[in-house]
Write a protein that holds these residues in place. Structure first.
Motif, PDB file in Angstrom:
ATOM      1  N   ALA A   1       0.789  -1.266  -0.136  1.00 22.07           N
ATOM      2  CA  ALA A   1       0.055   0.013  -0.053  1.00 22.07           C
ATOM      3  C   ALA A   1       0.895   1.234   0.054  1.00 22.07           C
ATOM      4  CB  ALA A   1      -1.043  -0.285   1.399  1.00 22.07           C
ATOM      5  N   VAL A  57     -10.784   1.535  -3.760  1.00 20.83           N
ATOM      6  CA  VAL A  57     -10.014   0.397  -3.655  1.00 20.83           C
ATOM      7  C   VAL A  57     -11.068  -0.891  -3.810  1.00 20.83           C
ATOM      8  CG1 VAL A  57      -8.289   1.411  -2.216  1.00 20.83           C
ATOM      9  CG2 VAL A  57     -10.297   0.266  -1.087  1.00 20.83           C
ATOM     10  N   TRP A  75      -3.720  -3.758   1.457  1.00 20.95           N
ATOM     11  CA  TRP A  75      -4.575  -2.590   1.973  1.00 20.95           C
ATOM     12  C   TRP A  75      -5.297  -2.892   3.227  1.00 20.95           C
ATOM     13  CZ3 TRP A  75      -4.125   2.123  -0.526  1.00 20.95           C
ATOM     14  CH2 TRP A  75      -3.711   2.118  -1.689  1.00 20.95           C
TER      15      TRP A  75
END
Length: 393
Positions: free
Chosen positions: A122, A154, A174
Protein backbone atom coordinates in the motif's frame (compact mmCIF):
# COMPACT_ATOMS: atom_id res chain seq x y z
CA UNK A 1 -27.23 12.75 -4.28
CA UNK A 2 -25.33 13.10 -1.00
CA UNK A 3 -22.79 10.52 0.07
CA UNK A 4 -21.90 10.92 3.71
CA UNK A 5 -18.61 9.60 5.00
CA UNK A 6 -17.73 9.58 8.66
CA UNK A 7 -14.17 10.64 9.15
CA UNK A 8 -11.69 9.64 11.78
CA UNK A 9 -9.30 12.61 11.98
CA UNK A 10 -6.41 10.58 13.37
CA UNK A 11 -3.88 13.41 13.07
CA UNK A 12 -3.63 17.18 13.11
CA UNK A 13 -3.05 17.15 9.35
CA UNK A 14 -6.23 15.17 8.76
CA UNK A 15 -8.20 17.44 11.09
CA UNK A 16 -6.93 20.57 9.34
CA UNK A 17 -7.80 19.17 5.91
CA UNK A 18 -11.24 18.14 7.15
CA UNK A 19 -11.90 21.65 8.49
CA UNK A 20 -10.82 23.16 5.18
CA UNK A 21 -13.28 20.87 3.41
CA UNK A 22 -16.10 21.94 5.72
CA UNK A 23 -15.49 25.60 4.98
CA UNK A 24 -15.23 25.05 1.21
CA UNK A 25 -18.40 22.96 1.24
CA UNK A 26 -20.20 25.73 3.11
CA UNK A 27 -19.10 28.29 0.53
CA UNK A 28 -20.24 26.04 -2.31
CA UNK A 29 -23.69 25.53 -0.81
CA UNK A 30 -24.23 29.05 0.60
CA UNK A 31 -22.31 31.30 -1.78
CA UNK A 32 -20.25 34.27 -0.53
CA UNK A 33 -20.51 34.26 3.27
CA UNK A 34 -19.03 36.20 6.16
CA UNK A 35 -16.48 34.51 8.37
CA UNK A 36 -18.88 34.82 11.31
CA UNK A 37 -21.60 33.00 9.37
CA UNK A 38 -19.13 30.31 8.33
CA UNK A 39 -18.28 29.74 11.98
CA UNK A 40 -21.96 29.41 12.86
CA UNK A 41 -22.71 27.11 9.91
CA UNK A 42 -19.75 24.78 10.44
CA UNK A 43 -19.51 24.81 14.22
CA UNK A 44 -15.85 25.85 14.03
CA UNK A 45 -14.48 28.60 16.23
CA UNK A 46 -14.04 32.09 14.79
CA UNK A 47 -10.27 31.82 15.26
CA UNK A 48 -10.15 28.48 13.40
CA UNK A 49 -12.21 29.89 10.53
CA UNK A 50 -9.98 32.96 10.31
CA UNK A 51 -6.80 30.87 10.20
CA UNK A 52 -8.17 28.45 7.58
CA UNK A 53 -9.50 31.26 5.41
CA UNK A 54 -5.99 32.74 5.34
CA UNK A 55 -4.64 29.39 4.15
CA UNK A 56 -7.31 29.11 1.48
CA UNK A 57 -6.56 32.67 0.31
CA UNK A 58 -2.90 31.69 -0.03
CA UNK A 59 -4.00 28.65 -2.07
CA UNK A 60 -6.06 30.99 -4.31
CA UNK A 61 -9.18 28.95 -3.55
CA UNK A 62 -11.04 31.82 -1.88
CA UNK A 63 -10.90 35.59 -1.79
CA UNK A 64 -11.98 38.05 0.90
CA UNK A 65 -13.47 41.52 0.77
CA UNK A 66 -14.79 43.96 3.38
CA UNK A 67 -18.54 44.09 3.95
CA UNK A 68 -21.03 44.92 6.67
CA UNK A 69 -23.24 42.52 8.61
CA UNK A 70 -25.87 43.73 11.07
CA UNK A 71 -24.30 47.18 10.85
CA UNK A 72 -20.81 45.94 11.70
CA UNK A 73 -17.70 45.55 9.59
CA UNK A 74 -17.08 41.97 8.47
CA UNK A 75 -15.03 39.88 6.05
CA UNK A 76 -16.92 38.37 3.12
CA UNK A 77 -15.41 35.09 1.89
CA UNK A 78 -16.01 33.91 -1.70
CA UNK A 79 -14.78 31.06 -3.85
CA UNK A 80 -12.15 32.56 -6.14
CA UNK A 81 -13.34 30.87 -9.33
CA UNK A 82 -15.34 27.79 -10.23
CA UNK A 83 -12.81 27.21 -13.00
CA UNK A 84 -9.81 27.08 -10.66
CA UNK A 85 -10.69 24.34 -8.20
CA UNK A 86 -10.76 20.69 -9.24
CA UNK A 87 -11.65 17.30 -7.84
CA UNK A 88 -9.59 14.16 -8.34
CA UNK A 89 -10.59 10.51 -8.57
CA UNK A 90 -8.01 7.76 -8.09
CA UNK A 91 -8.75 4.08 -8.70
CA UNK A 92 -6.38 1.39 -7.43
CA UNK A 93 -6.56 -2.00 -9.14
CA UNK A 94 -4.54 -5.18 -8.95
CA UNK A 95 -2.17 -3.95 -11.65
CA UNK A 96 -2.99 -0.29 -12.20
CA UNK A 97 -3.53 3.19 -10.82
CA UNK A 98 -5.93 5.42 -12.74
CA UNK A 99 -6.44 9.13 -12.10
CA UNK A 100 -9.06 11.57 -13.35
CA UNK A 101 -9.16 15.33 -12.75
CA UNK A 102 -12.50 17.13 -13.10
CA UNK A 103 -13.65 20.73 -12.76
CA UNK A 104 -16.50 21.87 -10.53
CA UNK A 105 -18.86 21.71 -13.50
CA UNK A 106 -18.06 18.03 -14.06
CA UNK A 107 -15.70 18.37 -17.01
CA UNK A 108 -12.81 15.92 -17.19
CA UNK A 109 -9.65 17.89 -17.93
CA UNK A 110 -6.98 15.26 -17.32
CA UNK A 111 -6.83 11.48 -17.21
CA UNK A 112 -4.00 9.01 -16.91
CA UNK A 113 -3.42 5.35 -16.09
CA UNK A 114 -0.18 3.54 -15.30
CA UNK A 115 0.56 -0.12 -14.73
CA UNK A 116 2.06 -1.21 -11.41
CA UNK A 117 3.61 -4.59 -10.53
CA UNK A 118 1.67 -7.36 -8.84
CA UNK A 119 2.12 -7.66 -5.08
CA UNK A 120 2.81 -3.97 -4.46
CA UNK A 121 2.50 -2.68 -0.92
CA UNK A 122 0.00 0.00 0.00
CA UNK A 123 2.85 2.38 0.82
CA UNK A 124 4.38 1.83 -2.63
CA UNK A 125 1.01 2.36 -4.31
CA UNK A 126 0.40 5.59 -2.42
CA UNK A 127 3.84 6.91 -3.41
CA UNK A 128 3.18 6.01 -7.05
CA UNK A 129 -0.25 7.66 -6.94
CA UNK A 130 1.09 10.80 -5.23
CA UNK A 131 3.71 11.20 -7.98
CA UNK A 132 1.08 10.50 -10.63
CA UNK A 133 -1.16 13.16 -9.08
CA UNK A 134 1.64 15.70 -9.18
CA UNK A 135 2.58 14.98 -12.81
CA UNK A 136 -1.05 14.89 -13.99
CA UNK A 137 -1.88 18.21 -12.34
CA UNK A 138 1.28 19.76 -13.79
CA UNK A 139 0.44 18.54 -17.28
CA UNK A 140 -3.07 19.99 -16.94
CA UNK A 141 -1.73 23.31 -15.67
CA UNK A 142 -3.48 22.95 -12.30
CA UNK A 143 -1.83 23.83 -9.01
CA UNK A 144 -1.89 21.26 -6.23
CA UNK A 145 -3.46 23.89 -4.00
CA UNK A 146 -6.54 23.95 -6.27
CA UNK A 147 -7.47 20.33 -5.46
CA UNK A 148 -10.64 20.22 -3.34
CA UNK A 149 -10.07 16.59 -2.50
CA UNK A 150 -9.32 13.11 -3.79
CA UNK A 151 -11.88 10.31 -4.03
CA UNK A 152 -10.03 7.00 -3.72
CA UNK A 153 -11.44 3.63 -4.77
CA UNK A 154 -10.01 0.30 -3.64
CA UNK A 155 -11.29 -3.22 -4.44
CA UNK A 156 -12.40 -4.17 -0.95
CA UNK A 157 -14.78 -3.42 1.91
CA UNK A 158 -14.48 -0.13 3.80
CA UNK A 159 -15.55 0.15 7.43
CA UNK A 160 -17.30 3.51 7.35
CA UNK A 161 -17.04 3.94 11.11
CA UNK A 162 -13.27 4.34 10.87
CA UNK A 163 -12.77 4.90 7.10
CA UNK A 164 -10.45 1.90 7.06
CA UNK A 165 -9.93 -0.91 4.54
CA UNK A 166 -10.89 -4.13 6.31
CA UNK A 167 -10.36 -7.84 5.77
CA UNK A 168 -11.85 -9.15 2.55
CA UNK A 169 -10.06 -6.83 0.14
CA UNK A 170 -8.83 -8.29 -3.14
CA UNK A 171 -5.51 -6.63 -2.29
CA UNK A 172 -4.64 -7.77 1.26
CA UNK A 173 -1.85 -5.20 1.29
CA UNK A 174 -4.54 -2.53 1.77
CA UNK A 175 -6.08 -4.01 4.91
CA UNK A 176 -5.67 -1.51 7.75
CA UNK A 177 -5.01 1.48 5.48
CA UNK A 178 -6.90 4.57 6.64
CA UNK A 179 -8.01 7.88 5.20
CA UNK A 180 -5.47 9.62 7.42
CA UNK A 181 -2.61 7.69 5.81
CA UNK A 182 -3.82 8.68 2.37
CA UNK A 183 -4.18 12.32 3.33
CA UNK A 184 -0.58 12.32 4.53
CA UNK A 185 0.45 11.11 1.06
CA UNK A 186 -1.75 13.39 -1.04
CA UNK A 187 -1.87 16.44 1.27
CA UNK A 188 -5.51 17.08 0.43
CA UNK A 189 -8.79 15.79 1.90
CA UNK A 190 -9.42 12.15 0.94
CA UNK A 191 -12.74 10.31 0.63
CA UNK A 192 -12.21 6.54 0.67
CA UNK A 193 -14.75 4.20 -0.89
CA UNK A 194 -15.18 0.71 -2.28
CA UNK A 195 -14.64 0.63 -6.05
CA UNK A 196 -18.10 -0.77 -6.88
CA UNK A 197 -19.74 1.99 -4.84
CA UNK A 198 -17.78 4.53 -6.86
CA UNK A 199 -18.83 2.73 -10.02
CA UNK A 200 -22.53 3.17 -9.31
CA UNK A 201 -21.96 6.81 -8.33
CA UNK A 202 -20.21 7.41 -11.67
CA UNK A 203 -23.06 5.78 -13.57
CA UNK A 204 -25.58 7.96 -11.74
CA UNK A 205 -23.52 11.08 -12.47
CA UNK A 206 -21.73 10.65 -15.79
CA UNK A 207 -23.53 7.76 -17.49
CA UNK A 208 -26.59 7.62 -19.74
CA UNK A 209 -28.68 6.31 -16.84
CA UNK A 210 -28.13 9.38 -14.67
CA UNK A 211 -31.29 10.20 -12.81
CA UNK A 212 -32.49 6.59 -12.67
CA UNK A 213 -33.85 6.18 -9.13
CA UNK A 214 -32.87 2.56 -8.41
CA UNK A 215 -29.66 1.22 -9.92
CA UNK A 216 -27.39 -1.75 -9.26
CA UNK A 217 -23.83 -1.60 -10.63
CA UNK A 218 -21.96 -4.91 -10.71
CA UNK A 219 -18.22 -4.88 -11.27
CA UNK A 220 -16.87 -8.14 -12.63
CA UNK A 221 -13.11 -8.20 -12.23
CA UNK A 222 -10.48 -9.74 -9.98
CA UNK A 223 -13.27 -9.60 -7.41
CA UNK A 224 -16.99 -9.15 -7.91
CA UNK A 225 -18.87 -6.43 -6.06
CA UNK A 226 -22.04 -4.41 -6.37
CA UNK A 227 -22.89 -0.77 -5.74
CA UNK A 228 -26.47 0.27 -5.09
CA UNK A 229 -28.53 3.41 -5.50
CA UNK A 230 -31.94 3.05 -3.90
CA UNK A 231 -34.59 5.73 -4.44
CA UNK A 232 -31.97 8.13 -5.75
CA UNK A 233 -29.56 7.73 -2.82
CA UNK A 234 -26.37 5.63 -2.65
CA UNK A 235 -26.91 2.82 -0.16
CA UNK A 236 -23.99 1.70 1.98
CA UNK A 237 -25.68 -0.29 4.73
CA UNK A 238 -25.01 -0.33 8.44
CA UNK A 239 -21.22 0.14 8.45
CA UNK A 240 -20.50 0.39 4.72
CA UNK A 241 -20.15 -3.28 3.82
CA UNK A 242 -22.75 -3.64 1.09
CA UNK A 243 -22.61 -5.35 -2.26
CA UNK A 244 -20.20 -8.16 -1.37
CA UNK A 245 -21.92 -10.50 -3.83
CA UNK A 246 -18.61 -12.08 -4.79
CA UNK A 247 -18.73 -13.89 -1.46
CA UNK A 248 -22.23 -15.24 -1.89
CA UNK A 249 -22.00 -19.06 -2.16
CA UNK A 250 -23.77 -20.41 -5.22
CA UNK A 251 -22.28 -23.94 -5.28
CA UNK A 252 -22.30 -25.72 -1.92
CA UNK A 253 -19.34 -28.00 -2.71
CA UNK A 254 -17.40 -25.59 -4.90
CA UNK A 255 -13.85 -24.31 -4.58
CA UNK A 256 -12.62 -22.83 -1.32
CA UNK A 257 -12.87 -19.04 -1.47
CA UNK A 258 -10.40 -16.63 0.11
CA UNK A 259 -13.21 -15.54 2.44
CA UNK A 260 -13.37 -19.05 3.95
CA UNK A 261 -16.60 -20.22 2.33
CA UNK A 262 -16.93 -22.66 -0.54
CA UNK A 263 -18.42 -22.12 -3.95
CA UNK A 264 -18.61 -18.31 -3.77
CA UNK A 265 -19.36 -16.39 -6.95
CA UNK A 266 -15.74 -15.21 -7.16
CA UNK A 267 -14.54 -18.83 -7.39
CA UNK A 268 -16.46 -19.34 -10.62
CA UNK A 269 -16.90 -15.94 -12.26
CA UNK A 270 -14.03 -13.56 -11.37
CA UNK A 271 -11.36 -12.71 -13.92
CA UNK A 272 -8.94 -14.42 -11.53
CA UNK A 273 -10.56 -17.82 -12.07
CA UNK A 274 -10.99 -17.15 -15.81
CA UNK A 275 -7.26 -16.43 -16.08
CA UNK A 276 -6.41 -19.57 -14.14
CA UNK A 277 -8.58 -21.77 -16.36
CA UNK A 278 -7.36 -20.29 -19.63
CA UNK A 279 -3.68 -20.29 -18.62
CA UNK A 280 -3.53 -24.05 -18.05
CA UNK A 281 -3.07 -24.92 -21.72
CA UNK A 282 -1.02 -21.92 -22.81
CA UNK A 283 2.69 -21.26 -22.92
CA UNK A 284 2.39 -17.99 -21.02
CA UNK A 285 -0.07 -16.77 -18.40
CA UNK A 286 -3.23 -15.15 -19.72
CA UNK A 287 -4.07 -11.63 -18.59
CA UNK A 288 -7.42 -9.90 -18.39
CA UNK A 289 -7.03 -8.15 -21.73
CA UNK A 290 -6.25 -11.56 -23.27
CA UNK A 291 -9.66 -12.86 -22.15
CA UNK A 292 -11.32 -10.10 -24.16
CA UNK A 293 -9.07 -10.68 -27.17
CA UNK A 294 -9.54 -14.45 -27.19
CA UNK A 295 -13.33 -14.24 -26.95
CA UNK A 296 -13.56 -11.66 -29.72
CA UNK A 297 -11.29 -13.86 -31.86
CA UNK A 298 -13.68 -16.77 -31.39
CA UNK A 299 -11.54 -18.95 -29.10
CA UNK A 300 -13.92 -21.74 -28.02
CA UNK A 301 -12.37 -22.32 -24.58
CA UNK A 302 -12.43 -18.61 -23.75
CA UNK A 303 -16.03 -18.29 -24.92
CA UNK A 304 -17.04 -21.28 -22.76
CA UNK A 305 -15.30 -19.84 -19.70
CA UNK A 306 -16.96 -16.44 -20.15
CA UNK A 307 -20.38 -17.99 -20.76
CA UNK A 308 -20.23 -20.09 -17.60
CA UNK A 309 -19.00 -17.10 -15.57
CA UNK A 310 -21.69 -14.86 -17.02
CA UNK A 311 -24.46 -17.33 -16.18
CA UNK A 312 -23.23 -17.47 -12.56
CA UNK A 313 -23.15 -13.67 -12.37
CA UNK A 314 -26.70 -13.54 -13.72
CA UNK A 315 -27.82 -16.00 -11.03
CA UNK A 316 -26.40 -13.79 -8.27
CA UNK A 317 -27.83 -10.63 -9.83
CA UNK A 318 -31.24 -12.29 -9.83
CA UNK A 319 -31.07 -12.58 -6.04
CA UNK A 320 -30.38 -8.84 -5.75
CA UNK A 321 -33.15 -7.97 -8.21
CA UNK A 322 -35.66 -10.16 -6.39
CA UNK A 323 -34.82 -8.27 -3.20
CA UNK A 324 -34.67 -4.61 -4.30
CA UNK A 325 -36.48 -4.62 -7.69
CA UNK A 326 -34.10 -2.17 -9.45
CA UNK A 327 -34.93 -0.20 -12.56
CA UNK A 328 -31.51 -0.79 -14.14
CA UNK A 329 -28.63 -3.23 -13.60
CA UNK A 330 -25.30 -2.14 -15.10
CA UNK A 331 -22.37 -4.49 -15.66
CA UNK A 332 -18.94 -2.88 -15.33
CA UNK A 333 -15.30 -3.85 -14.97
CA UNK A 334 -12.48 -4.77 -17.34
CA UNK A 335 -14.60 -7.08 -19.53
CA UNK A 336 -17.04 -4.44 -20.77
CA UNK A 337 -15.55 -4.52 -24.27
CA UNK A 338 -17.08 -7.99 -24.65
CA UNK A 339 -20.52 -6.38 -24.87
CA UNK A 340 -23.20 -8.93 -25.77
CA UNK A 341 -20.71 -11.80 -25.53
CA UNK A 342 -20.80 -11.29 -21.76
CA UNK A 343 -24.28 -9.82 -21.40
CA UNK A 344 -25.97 -12.76 -23.17
CA UNK A 345 -25.05 -15.42 -20.56
CA UNK A 346 -25.67 -12.93 -17.73
CA UNK A 347 -29.17 -12.34 -19.09
CA UNK A 348 -29.67 -16.08 -19.32
CA UNK A 349 -28.76 -16.64 -15.66
CA UNK A 350 -30.81 -13.63 -14.63
CA UNK A 351 -33.87 -14.86 -16.53
CA UNK A 352 -33.52 -18.35 -15.07
CA UNK A 353 -33.48 -17.27 -11.41
CA UNK A 354 -35.28 -13.92 -11.18
CA UNK A 355 -39.04 -13.44 -10.82
CA UNK A 356 -40.47 -13.27 -14.38
CA UNK A 357 -42.10 -9.87 -13.86
CA UNK A 358 -38.78 -8.48 -12.60
CA UNK A 359 -36.98 -9.90 -15.63
CA UNK A 360 -39.50 -8.20 -17.93
CA UNK A 361 -39.25 -4.79 -16.25
CA UNK A 362 -35.53 -4.53 -15.43
CA UNK A 363 -32.96 -3.07 -17.81
CA UNK A 364 -29.75 -5.12 -17.89
CA UNK A 365 -27.02 -3.22 -19.73
CA UNK A 366 -23.27 -2.90 -20.10
CA UNK A 367 -21.52 0.12 -18.65
CA UNK A 368 -20.65 2.81 -21.17
CA UNK A 369 -17.91 4.10 -18.87
CA UNK A 370 -15.77 0.97 -19.00
CA UNK A 371 -12.76 0.90 -16.73
CA UNK A 372 -13.02 4.65 -16.13
CA UNK A 373 -16.09 4.29 -13.92
CA UNK A 374 -14.36 3.97 -10.56
CA UNK A 375 -12.04 6.96 -11.03
CA UNK A 376 -14.94 9.04 -12.35
CA UNK A 377 -16.91 8.02 -9.28
CA UNK A 378 -14.05 9.17 -7.07
CA UNK A 379 -14.11 12.63 -8.67
CA UNK A 380 -17.91 12.72 -8.29
CA UNK A 381 -17.67 11.78 -4.62
CA UNK A 382 -15.44 14.75 -3.85
CA UNK A 383 -17.73 17.18 -5.65
CA UNK A 384 -20.89 15.88 -4.04
CA UNK A 385 -19.33 15.79 -0.59
CA UNK A 386 -18.57 19.47 -1.21
CA UNK A 387 -22.20 20.15 -2.07
CA UNK A 388 -21.58 20.46 -5.82
CA UNK A 389 -24.13 18.44 -7.77
CA UNK A 390 -24.38 17.99 -11.53
CA UNK A 391 -27.11 19.83 -13.38
CA UNK A 392 -27.22 17.23 -16.14
CA UNK A 393 -26.14 13.61 -16.50
Amino acid sequence: MPVRQRRNPGSQTALRLSNQQRILSNLVSSGPTTQADIARNTGLSAATVSNIVKVLVDRSLVSTSPTTSSGRRAQLVSLSSTNGAVSVGIDFGRRHVRIIVATLDYRVIAEKEIEIPLGYTAAEALDIAANLLTSTLSHAGVQHSAVLGVGVGVPGPIDRRTSTVVKGAILPEWVGVTVGMMEESFQVPVHLENDANLGVLAEATWGPHAGTPTVVFVKVGTGIGAGLILNGTPYSGNIGLTGEIGHTPIYEHGLLCRCGNRGCLETVASTTIMIELLSRTRARPVRTRDIVRLVLEGDERAIRVVEEAGFAVGRSIAAIANLVNPHTIIIGGPLTDLGEMLLRPIRSGFARYAVPMIVETTQLVMSSLGERAEALGGASLVLQESGIHPTVG
